[in-house]
Design a protein around this motif. Structure first.
Motif, PDB file in Angstrom:
ATOM      1  N   ILE A  10      15.354  -2.769  -4.042  1.00  0.00           N
ATOM      2  CA  ILE A  10      14.083  -2.119  -3.711  1.00  0.00           C
ATOM      3  C   ILE A  10      12.979  -3.166  -3.702  1.00  0.00           C
ATOM      4  CG2 ILE A  10      12.351  -0.477  -4.533  1.00  0.00           C
ATOM      5  CD1 ILE A  10      14.627   1.214  -5.631  1.00  0.00           C
ATOM      6  N   THR A  11      12.151  -3.129  -2.688  1.00  0.00           N
ATOM      7  CA  THR A  11      11.161  -4.184  -2.477  1.00  0.00           C
ATOM      8  C   THR A  11      10.185  -4.332  -3.630  1.00  0.00           C
ATOM      9  OG1 THR A  11       9.799  -2.618  -1.257  1.00  0.00           O
ATOM     10  CG2 THR A  11      11.257  -4.011   0.034  1.00  0.00           C
ATOM     11  N   TRP A  12       9.819  -3.211  -4.286  1.00  0.00           N
ATOM     12  CA  TRP A  12       8.807  -3.336  -5.339  1.00  0.00           C
ATOM     13  C   TRP A  12       9.331  -4.053  -6.560  1.00  0.00           C
ATOM     14  CZ3 TRP A  12       9.891  -1.056  -9.964  1.00  0.00           C
ATOM     15  CH2 TRP A  12      10.766   0.035  -9.983  1.00  0.00           C
ATOM     16  N   LYS A  56       6.735  -9.414  -5.103  1.00  0.00           N
ATOM     17  CA  LYS A  56       5.929  -8.199  -5.212  1.00  0.00           C
ATOM     18  C   LYS A  56       5.372  -8.035  -6.628  1.00  0.00           C
ATOM     19  CE  LYS A  56       6.323  -6.360  -1.058  1.00  0.00           C
ATOM     20  NZ  LYS A  56       5.160  -5.997  -0.226  1.00  0.00           N
ATOM     21  N   VAL A  57       6.209  -8.339  -7.612  1.00  0.00           N
ATOM     22  CA  VAL A  57       5.763  -8.227  -9.002  1.00  0.00           C
ATOM     23  C   VAL A  57       4.625  -9.209  -9.264  1.00  0.00           C
ATOM     24  CG1 VAL A  57       6.423  -8.604 -11.405  1.00  0.00           C
ATOM     25  CG2 VAL A  57       7.951  -7.351  -9.880  1.00  0.00           C
ATOM     26  N   GLU A  58       4.778 -10.432  -8.780  1.00  0.00           N
ATOM     27  CA  GLU A  58       3.737 -11.437  -8.982  1.00  0.00           C
ATOM     28  C   GLU A  58       2.431 -11.025  -8.315  1.00  0.00           C
ATOM     29  OE1 GLU A  58       4.938 -15.346  -7.925  1.00  0.00           O
ATOM     30  OE2 GLU A  58       6.214 -15.597  -9.702  1.00  0.00           O
ATOM     31  N   PHE A  78      -3.682  -0.423  -5.149  1.00  0.00           N
ATOM     32  CA  PHE A  78      -2.318  -0.405  -4.625  1.00  0.00           C
ATOM     33  C   PHE A  78      -2.229  -0.712  -3.135  1.00  0.00           C
ATOM     34  CE2 PHE A  78      -2.390   2.554  -8.266  1.00  0.00           C
ATOM     35  CZ  PHE A  78      -1.467   1.904  -9.087  1.00  0.00           C
ATOM     36  N   SER A  79      -3.348  -0.729  -2.464  1.00  0.00           N
ATOM     37  CA  SER A  79      -3.306  -0.964  -1.023  1.00  0.00           C
ATOM     38  C   SER A  79      -4.567  -1.685  -0.560  1.00  0.00           C
ATOM     39  CB  SER A  79      -3.179   0.370  -0.277  1.00  0.00           C
ATOM     40  OG  SER A  79      -3.322   0.187   1.117  1.00  0.00           O
ATOM     41  N   SER A  80      -4.390  -2.644   0.336  1.00  0.00           N
ATOM     42  CA  SER A  80      -5.527  -3.367   0.897  1.00  0.00           C
ATOM     43  C   SER A  80      -6.222  -2.554   1.984  1.00  0.00           C
ATOM     44  CB  SER A  80      -5.062  -4.713   1.469  1.00  0.00           C
ATOM     45  OG  SER A  80      -4.076  -4.499   2.471  1.00  0.00           O
ATOM     46  N   ASP A  81      -5.622  -1.401   2.334  1.00  0.00           N
ATOM     47  CA  ASP A  81      -6.204  -0.547   3.379  1.00  0.00           C
ATOM     48  C   ASP A  81      -7.176   0.486   2.825  1.00  0.00           C
ATOM     49  OD1 ASP A  81      -4.687  -1.845   5.357  1.00  0.00           O
ATOM     50  OD2 ASP A  81      -2.963  -0.537   4.978  1.00  0.00           O
ATOM     51  N   THR A  82      -7.312   0.539   1.495  1.00  0.00           N
ATOM     52  CA  THR A  82      -8.228   1.494   0.875  1.00  0.00           C
ATOM     53  C   THR A  82      -9.373   0.741   0.194  1.00  0.00           C
ATOM     54  OG1 THR A  82      -6.917   1.521  -1.169  1.00  0.00           O
ATOM     55  CG2 THR A  82      -6.398   3.185   0.500  1.00  0.00           C
TER      56      THR A  82
END
Length: 361
Positions: free
Chosen positions: A29-31, A36-38, A293-297
């Motif tokens: 899983i990608t997360w 991703k953790v870093e 959690f998101s760069s889109d928000t």
């Protein structure tokens, strides 16, 4: 019977394969990937600093006042008693902690943007220095990371030099926050503190002053390279009084990490900001970055844009106990010229066009 056993064994083998497959899927899983953790650790490290900057002082004050009304009132009494005796410590350079300055969280903080410190000239340990840091940006993220932590190895790049980042004196009236700030080598930006560090703390001191202050933060926006400096001469006067060298410092990318609402001159919003700036010392900005959690928000986490702080060539100053206005104007003009030259020499290296001009207000 044999057929039944064979079928049962097949089911078990199938079940084992399914479990193994599920475990492989889980770990793929990608997360859960290291990168991703870093990245999430980087985001969290930046967010904790932003929240500390914005609400830590007020939150700790409220908690301590509440503690007075509980069975733990003695803790609050002891802390405030000690605070009375320790009140002037920030004015004498505070309590720098190399352990705190070397926390791993600051390396994640650095890598999020990333932030880097560029040295152009050596600094003599037999001299004292006043760094003029430009621009302020919304929070001075580059100033904090480069000079209040060891994430960009400031002590190795400038051996024997002790950096002190100067910030609003009001921050040191906030319980607990004052301890946090002092541990990073942060001090109040007032004359008493600067006089002490430049006259009674030996040599090799470098005081970093964000010259533009609150006024400059109000014009901070992506794509704009402007500094509030033309009428800011107090730092030059202090340098001349103590014979401290002036060091122009420019942070490329500082204005890129947040977006803010710019109020026009004469508007009600600008009026409120100026009143806060005049009577409290800071100007409230309406700004946003990205979400947690998101760069889109939208959120309080700054955008991950590179910040590169370039430390220029020191301007040697004479020690004048009573510098005249002519002396101050002369060295201020030299400083402005050196800052513009520093900007022009490095702007194309960090993504700006040759035609970009530093606006000096």
């Amino acid at each position: 019977m044999k057929t039944l056993i064979a079928a049962y064994s097949g089911v078990l083998r199938g079940t084992g394969s399914s479990i193994l497959s599920a475990l492989q899927d889980l770990f793929s899983i990608t997360w859960l990937s290291r990168s991703k953790v870093e990245k999430q650790l980087q985001v969290i490290s930046v967010l904790q600093w932003v929240l500390s900057f914005l609400v830590m002082g007020v939150t700790c004050s409220v908690i301590l006042m509440y503690t007075f009304c509980t069975d733990c009132w003695l803790i609050a009494v002891l802390y405030f008693t000690w605070l009375v005796f320790d009140w002037n410590t920030p004015k004498k350079g505070g309590r720098r902690s190399q352990w705190v300055r070397n926390w791993a969280v600051w390396r994640y903080f650095r890598d999020y943007f990333p932030i880097q410190l560029v040295k152009t000239h050596n600094l003599l340990t037999t001299r004292n220095y006043i760094f003029g840091y430009h621009p302020h940006g919304i929070m001075g993220l580059g100033a904090f990371c480069n000079f209040s932590t060891e994430a960009t190895e400031v002590s190795k790049k400038f051996p024997g030099i002790r950096p002190y980042l100067a910030t609003l004196a009001g921050n040191f009236r906030m319980p607990v926050l004052r301890e946090y700030l002092m541990s990073g080598g942060i001090c109040p930006v007032n004359q008493d503190t600067i006089d002490y560090l430049l006259s009674k703390n030996g040599s090799g001191n470098a005081i970093i002053i964000v010259v533009g202050g609150a006024a400059e933060s109000l014009s901070s926006m992506p794509g704009k390279n402007a500094v509030t400096l033309r009428n800011r001469k107090g730092f030059v006067k202090l340098a001349l009084r103590h014979g401290a060298d002036l060091v122009p410092t420019y942070s490329f990318g500082e204005n890129e990490v947040y977006k803010q609402v710019i109020f026009e001159e004469g508007s009600w919003g600008r009026w409120v900001q100026k009143k806060f700036q005049k009577y409290i010392g800071f100007a409230p900005c309406i700004f946003h970055g990205r979400g947690l959690f998101s760069s889109d928000t939208w959120g309080l986490v700054p955008y991950s844009k590179p910040i590169t702080t370039v430390v220029g060539e020191p301007i040697t100053t004479p020690k004048l106990e009573h510098p005249t206005q002519q002396d101050i104007d002369l060295y201020h003009a030299m400083y402005v010229e050196a800052l513009v030259k520093l900007f022009d020499q490095h702007k194309t290296k960090f993504g700006l066009p040759e035609t970009e001009v530093l606006e000096v207000n």
